[in-house]
Design a protein around this motif. Structure first.
Motif, PDB file in Angstrom:
ATOM      1  N   UNK A   1     -15.456  -7.931  -6.903  1.00  0.00           N
ATOM      2  CA  UNK A   1     -15.545  -7.001  -7.821  1.00  0.00           C
ATOM      3  C   UNK A   1     -14.423  -6.018  -7.842  1.00  0.00           C
ATOM      4  N   UNK A   2     -14.106  -5.309  -6.377  1.00  0.00           N
ATOM      5  CA  UNK A   2     -13.123  -4.493  -6.565  1.00  0.00           C
ATOM      6  C   UNK A   2     -12.496  -4.142  -5.075  1.00  0.00           C
ATOM      7  N   UNK A   3     -11.520  -3.751  -5.088  1.00  0.00           N
ATOM      8  CA  UNK A   3     -10.891  -3.518  -3.676  1.00  0.00           C
ATOM      9  C   UNK A   3     -10.029  -2.187  -3.558  1.00  0.00           C
ATOM     10  N   UNK A   4      -9.977  -1.787  -2.389  1.00  0.00           N
ATOM     11  CA  UNK A   4      -9.075  -0.462  -2.403  1.00  0.00           C
ATOM     12  C   UNK A   4      -8.652  -0.193  -0.959  1.00  0.00           C
ATOM     13  N   UNK A   5      -7.531   0.526  -0.760  1.00  0.00           N
ATOM     14  CA  UNK A   5      -7.183   0.885   0.537  1.00  0.00           C
ATOM     15  C   UNK A   5      -7.706   2.154   1.126  1.00  0.00           C
ATOM     16  N   UNK A   6      -7.911   2.456   2.348  1.00  0.00           N
ATOM     17  CA  UNK A   6      -8.133   3.705   2.618  1.00  0.00           C
ATOM     18  C   UNK A   6      -6.877   4.094   3.891  1.00  0.00           C
TER      19      UNK A   6
ATOM     20  N   UNK B   1       0.866  -1.302  -0.186  1.00  0.00           N
ATOM     21  CA  UNK B   1       0.110   0.053  -0.126  1.00  0.00           C
ATOM     22  C   UNK B   1       0.895   1.118   0.009  1.00  0.00           C
ATOM     23  N   UNK B   2       2.064   1.091   0.671  1.00  0.00           N
ATOM     24  CA  UNK B   2       3.069   2.458   0.747  1.00  0.00           C
ATOM     25  C   UNK B   2       3.294   2.888  -0.606  1.00  0.00           C
ATOM     26  N   UNK B   3       3.409   2.015  -1.458  1.00  0.00           N
ATOM     27  CA  UNK B   3       3.586   2.535  -2.836  1.00  0.00           C
ATOM     28  C   UNK B   3       2.754   3.623  -3.351  1.00  0.00           C
ATOM     29  N   UNK B   4       1.506   3.409  -3.169  1.00  0.00           N
ATOM     30  CA  UNK B   4       0.460   4.193  -3.471  1.00  0.00           C
ATOM     31  C   UNK B   4      -0.332   5.244  -2.614  1.00  0.00           C
ATOM     32  N   UNK B   5       0.425   5.668  -1.501  1.00  0.00           N
ATOM     33  CA  UNK B   5       0.101   6.423  -0.347  1.00  0.00           C
ATOM     34  C   UNK B   5      -0.131   7.832  -0.849  1.00  0.00           C
ATOM     35  N   UNK B   6       0.512   8.319  -1.934  1.00  0.00           N
ATOM     36  CA  UNK B   6       0.226   9.726  -2.256  1.00  0.00           C
ATOM     37  C   UNK B   6      -1.226  10.137  -2.967  1.00  0.00           C
TER      38      UNK B   6
ATOM     39  N   UNK C   1     -14.846  12.435   2.425  1.00  0.00           N
ATOM     40  CA  UNK C   1     -13.806  11.786   2.532  1.00  0.00           C
ATOM     41  C   UNK C   1     -12.376  12.709   2.523  1.00  0.00           C
ATOM     42  N   UNK C   2     -11.462  12.694   3.452  1.00  0.00           N
ATOM     43  CA  UNK C   2     -10.466  13.368   3.362  1.00  0.00           C
ATOM     44  C   UNK C   2      -9.037  12.503   3.622  1.00  0.00           C
ATOM     45  N   UNK C   3      -9.283  11.156   3.671  1.00  0.00           N
ATOM     46  CA  UNK C   3      -8.028  10.335   3.888  1.00  0.00           C
ATOM     47  C   UNK C   3      -7.411  10.259   2.513  1.00  0.00           C
ATOM     48  N   UNK C   4      -6.674   9.102   2.478  1.00  0.00           N
ATOM     49  CA  UNK C   4      -5.973   8.750   1.078  1.00  0.00           C
ATOM     50  C   UNK C   4      -6.320   7.367   0.723  1.00  0.00           C
ATOM     51  N   UNK C   5      -6.204   7.242  -0.547  1.00  0.00           N
ATOM     52  CA  UNK C   5      -7.065   5.937  -1.132  1.00  0.00           C
ATOM     53  C   UNK C   5      -6.650   5.651  -2.206  1.00  0.00           C
ATOM     54  N   UNK C   6      -6.888   4.574  -3.061  1.00  0.00           N
ATOM     55  CA  UNK C   6      -6.370   4.057  -4.424  1.00  0.00           C
ATOM     56  C   UNK C   6      -7.591   3.562  -5.240  1.00  0.00           C
ATOM     57  N   UNK C   7      -8.632   4.123  -4.627  1.00  0.00           N
ATOM     58  CA  UNK C   7      -9.969   3.907  -5.351  1.00  0.00           C
ATOM     59  C   UNK C   7     -10.169   3.859  -6.637  1.00  0.00           C
TER      60      UNK C   7
END
Length: 182
Positions: free
Chosen positions: A78-83, A22-27, A37-43
């Motif tokens: 169907x899909x997955x994403x981090x937050x 996940x750290x690779x996508x944290x930006x 939503x004001x966090x970080x995600x790769x949605x």
């Protein structure tokens, strides 16, 4: 209101690998309204999620239990994403569309910061007691949120949507994370 909780065994090693991936996508940030939503995600970048290859097989035994509970034999993730939620970050009340069920897996979880649910039929708030390594599964139309993180510790979740079925699919659309259980 139905919310099912599972605990993943050996989550510590698994979570370490997930966090590294996940750290690779944290930006990445959510393009929507920061008031919701004001966090970080790769949605928005779901096709590039390296961690999905590890995540889906680890949760599949629990999803198999869920299938049995629902008397079905096939699942399509169907899909997955981090937050990520740092201090004061949140995700307002929402539901998920175009799927039957949703799940939230807790990779990092400050005390009392689990996802909250609202039972619209009984007008009641439901706050499950969760810990790191827990997985919540619920109907996708269930109203839920992540309250503002009041901790100095980060909250990290992987959310996902899925369908269940017993139908034969001649078009093969139940791939790549489709499994049948007998």
């Amino acid at each position: 209101m139905e919310v099912v909780k599972y605990s993943i065994k050996d989550y510590k090693t698994f979570n370490k690998r997930l966090l590294e991936s996940i750290q690779k996508n944290v930006k990445l940030n959510n393009p929507d309204d920061p008031r919701s939503f004001n966090g970080k995600t790769d949605f928005v970048k779901q096709n590039g999620m390296d961690y999905a290859k590890e995540f889906v097989p680890i949760i599949l035994p629990k999803l198999k239990e869920f299938l049995s509970y629902k008397s079905h034999t096939k699942i399509l993730v169907k899909n997955a994403w981090f937050q990520y939620y740092d201090k004061e970050q949140h995700h307002s009340w929402h539901t998920h569309q175009n799927c039957m069920f949703s799940g939230v897996y807790f990779v990092e979880l400050p005390s009392n910061m689990a996802t909250e649910f609202y039972d619209t039929e009984n007008k009641k708030l439901y706050k499950p007691k969760c810990k790191v390594g827990d997985l919540l599964v619920f109907p996708s139309g269930t109203l839920h949120r992540s309250t503002p993180n009041n901790s100095n510790k980060r909250k990290t979740v992987i959310s996902f949507n899925f369908d269940i079925s017993d139908a034969v699919d001649p078009l093969g659309i139940w791939f790549p994370y489709s499994l049948s259980f007998s």
